[in-house]
Design an enzyme around this catalytic site. Structure first.
Site, PDB file in Angstrom:
ATOM      1  N   THR A  55       2.638  -4.367   4.624  1.00  0.00           N
ATOM      2  CA  THR A  55       2.574  -4.686   5.748  1.00  0.00           C
ATOM      3  C   THR A  55       2.551  -6.249   6.089  1.00  0.00           C
ATOM      4  O   THR A  55       2.866  -6.586   7.289  1.00  0.00           O
ATOM      5  CB  THR A  55       1.405  -3.836   6.849  1.00  0.00           C
ATOM      6  OG1 THR A  55       0.269  -4.113   6.215  1.00  0.00           O
ATOM      7  CG2 THR A  55       2.077  -2.370   6.893  1.00  0.00           C
ATOM      8  N   ASP A  56       1.901  -6.874   5.452  1.00  0.00           N
ATOM      9  CA  ASP A  56       1.309  -8.311   5.779  1.00  0.00           C
ATOM     10  C   ASP A  56       2.597  -9.286   6.147  1.00  0.00           C
ATOM     11  O   ASP A  56       2.359  -9.998   7.221  1.00  0.00           O
ATOM     12  CB  ASP A  56       0.575  -9.070   4.779  1.00  0.00           C
ATOM     13  CG  ASP A  56      -0.877  -8.573   4.310  1.00  0.00           C
ATOM     14  OD1 ASP A  56      -1.249  -7.696   5.285  1.00  0.00           O
ATOM     15  OD2 ASP A  56      -1.568  -9.217   3.522  1.00  0.00           O
ATOM     16  N   THR A  78       0.732  -1.113   0.239  1.00  0.00           N
ATOM     17  CA  THR A  78      -0.063  -0.023  -0.125  1.00  0.00           C
ATOM     18  C   THR A  78       0.878   1.236  -0.010  1.00  0.00           C
ATOM     19  O   THR A  78       0.483   2.238  -0.680  1.00  0.00           O
ATOM     20  CB  THR A  78      -0.888  -0.105   1.281  1.00  0.00           C
ATOM     21  OG1 THR A  78      -1.707  -1.255   1.236  1.00  0.00           O
ATOM     22  CG2 THR A  78      -1.772   1.093   1.305  1.00  0.00           C
ATOM     23  N   LYS A 125       2.975  -8.046  13.038  1.00  0.00           N
ATOM     24  CA  LYS A 125       1.808  -7.464  12.609  1.00  0.00           C
ATOM     25  C   LYS A 125       0.735  -7.826  13.419  1.00  0.00           C
ATOM     26  O   LYS A 125       0.666  -9.187  13.359  1.00  0.00           O
ATOM     27  CB  LYS A 125       1.338  -7.575  11.191  1.00  0.00           C
ATOM     28  CG  LYS A 125       0.287  -6.746  10.651  1.00  0.00           C
ATOM     29  CD  LYS A 125       0.079  -6.863   9.196  1.00  0.00           C
ATOM     30  CE  LYS A 125      -1.042  -6.096   8.827  1.00  0.00           C
ATOM     31  NZ  LYS A 125      -1.344  -6.016   7.619  1.00  0.00           N
TER      32      LYS A 125
HETATM   33  N1  GLU Z   1      -1.784  -7.280   1.522  1.00  0.00           N
HETATM   34  C1  GLU Z   1      -0.967  -6.042   0.928  1.00  0.00           C
HETATM   35  C2  GLU Z   1       0.651  -6.121   1.381  1.00  0.00           C
HETATM   36  O1  GLU Z   1       0.959  -6.716   2.607  1.00  0.00           O
HETATM   37  C3  GLU Z   1      -1.383  -4.666   1.114  1.00  0.00           C
HETATM   38  C4  GLU Z   1      -1.494  -4.239   2.508  1.00  0.00           C
HETATM   39  C5  GLU Z   1      -0.314  -3.430   2.841  1.00  0.00           C
HETATM   40  O2  GLU Z   1       0.330  -3.060   2.090  1.00  0.00           O
HETATM   41  O3  GLU Z   1      -0.136  -3.107   4.149  1.00  0.00           O
HETATM   42  O4  GLU Z   1       1.445  -5.775   0.660  1.00  0.00           O
END
Ligand code: GLU
Length: 446
Positions: A184-185, A108, A263
């Site tokens: 973040t995942d 994101t 996380k």
């Molecule tokens: N699930 C995606 C990722 O981890 C989008 C969520 C995000 O960037 O935090 O890349």
């Protein structure tokens, strides 16, 4: 994320409904169904999507998929216009400021949405960044590069190797800090991987993500990025750290040690927490606060040691009541080199797994124990099951996070093929993955 943005991905009933409404991707839509009215921009469908849903982006920024039934009324309320976005020229670089390179891997934080198509694109060229977060120009001289454009669930150990090499290159070119933008995942896994792959760091390497994309009012992308660049440019430590919000509401950025962070929330901005450890630093009003003395100091003269190889023949198994122990046999048969168990409580699995574990150890597979409790430390000397497992040769991993243990064992087998050497490395504190007993007993006990 990438791909042909003009391709809508709709097929079957959904594509027929859109055709009847004479709509195109990017148009404003009103969809009425079961007494509810949904309004938003028609956005493309994933190529794996079914034939029954239409996806629109609501005003809140969320995407919603609406199941098309015979009673669903779909109308086009406005035509989409392609936004023209010309970033302003990059500001003059102040030669007195430190040099920071931002390496983007996706997620994101690295994205901007094209409102006509809904496609998400990487946006981290230096000039894009300055146009979205102009404050960066007062903190550092920024160079930005796109390494990947991946959602982080698609990042694999091979990508960790590439990221580590890209950081090493920047360090050899003499930058003062590196920032890695990442989804973040699985950010915590990458942070652990880099903590082992990049040893003896001379400068800080900060990994940053965001929970809400930059096009949403509640986005944390800019504040996290400013925090990350501030730390990369000026922090006194030289470690791998994650920069994210401390709480859902304020602007304090916390820097968590790369091996001790998880996380913990699906959507909150303060999703990352240091586990069994204190954060390395905080940033408040652009000031870096160092709460403890427990950190490796920045020293540009220090020689980086790059060990970027990982071996994927390692697994993480969560024990649960009723788990079928033959899954362990499968890993033995498929020549895995390491198994990290996420046991219960102080580090237990049921005795009906013992035979399979004995067999794995007999085949020179390193079997290690972590806990599915979040806080505290594995102690396998308290109960019989723990003692029996130790006798079988299971390696207790103190207060190490199970995902850090997985990554560490992958990294270890990237360095050695030797079973005894691997066990020795596993027990050695290489990147702060074990906390001192006195500290971790206090944390999480309130
Ligand atoms: N699930 C995606 C990722 O981890 C989008 C969520 C995000 O960037 O935090 O890349």
């Amino acid at each position: 994320m990438s791909g042909n943005e003009e391709f809508s991905g709709y097929k079957g009933e959904a594509s027929e409904a859109i055709r009847k409404a004479e709509a195109q991707i990017g148009d404003m839509m009103r969809i009425r169904k079961d007494g509810y009215v949904y309004e938003g921009i028609l956005i493309p469908r994933s190529e794996y999507g079914d034939e029954k849903h239409i996806v629109i982006k609501l005003k809140t920024g969320y995407n919603i998929g609406i199941h098309i039934t015979p009673n669903t009324k779909i109308e086009k309320t406005g035509k989409g216009t392609k936004p023209t976005f010309t970033p302003p020229p990059p500001p003059e670089q102040n030669p007195k400021l430190p040099k920071v390179t931002i390496i983007s891997t996706g997620g994101t934080i690295a994205s901007r949405v094209d409102y006509r198509t809904g496609a998400v694109r990487p946006a981290l060229t230096a000039s894009d960044l300055y146009s979205v977060v102009p404050e960066l120009a007062n903190i550092a001289r920024i160079d930005a590069q796109i390494l990947f454009s991946l959602f982080s669930e698609n990042i694999t150990p091979k990508h960790w190797t590439e990221i580590a090499k890209a950081v090493a290159k920047q360090i050899s070119e003499g930058v003062d800090g590196v920032v890695i933008a990442h989804g973040t995942d699985t950010l915590g896994y990458t942070a652990a991987a880099l903590s082992f792959a990049l040893q003896n760091l001379p400068i800080p390497v900060i990994i940053v993500g965001s929970q809400r994309s930059a096009d949403r009012p509640s986005s944390d992308a800019a504040t996290n990025l400013i925090g990350a660049v501030t730390a990369a440019a000026k922090a006194p430590f030289a470690e791998i750290a994650i920069a994210m919000h401390e709480t859902p509401s304020d602007n304090t950025i916390t820097l968590h040690r790369g091996t001790k962070v998880r996380k913990c929330h699906t959507s909150r901005r303060d999703t990352f927490k240091s586990i069994n450890s204190l954060p390395i630093a905080k940033i408040q009003n652009q000031k870096i606060i160092m709460p403890t003395e427990d950190y490796k100091k920045r020293d540009p003269a220090r020689k980086l040691i790059l060990k970027p190889e990982f071996d994927e023949k390692v697994t993480l198994l969560k024990f649960y009541p009723g788990m079928n122990p033959t899954v362990i046999d499968w890993y033995v048969k498929n020549e895995y080199k390491g198994i990290v168990l996420e046991g219960t409580g102080l580090g237990h699995v049921s005795e009906y797994c013992f035979e399979a574990i004995r067999n794995a150890v007999k085949h020179n597979i390193v079997v290690a124990m972590t806990s599915q409790c979040i806080w505290g430390r594995v102690n396998m000397n308290v109960y019989d099951s723990g003692r029996d497992l130790l006798a079988l040769g299971v390696v207790p991993l103190e207060d190490m996070l199970s995902e850090t243990a997985l990554v560490k064992l992958m990294w270890i087998f990237g360095q050695t093929k030797d079973f005894e050497e691997a066990k020795k490395l596993l027990k050695t504190n290489i990147a702060g993955e074990f906390s001192p007993r006195t500290l971790s007993e206090k944390i999480g006990s309130e």
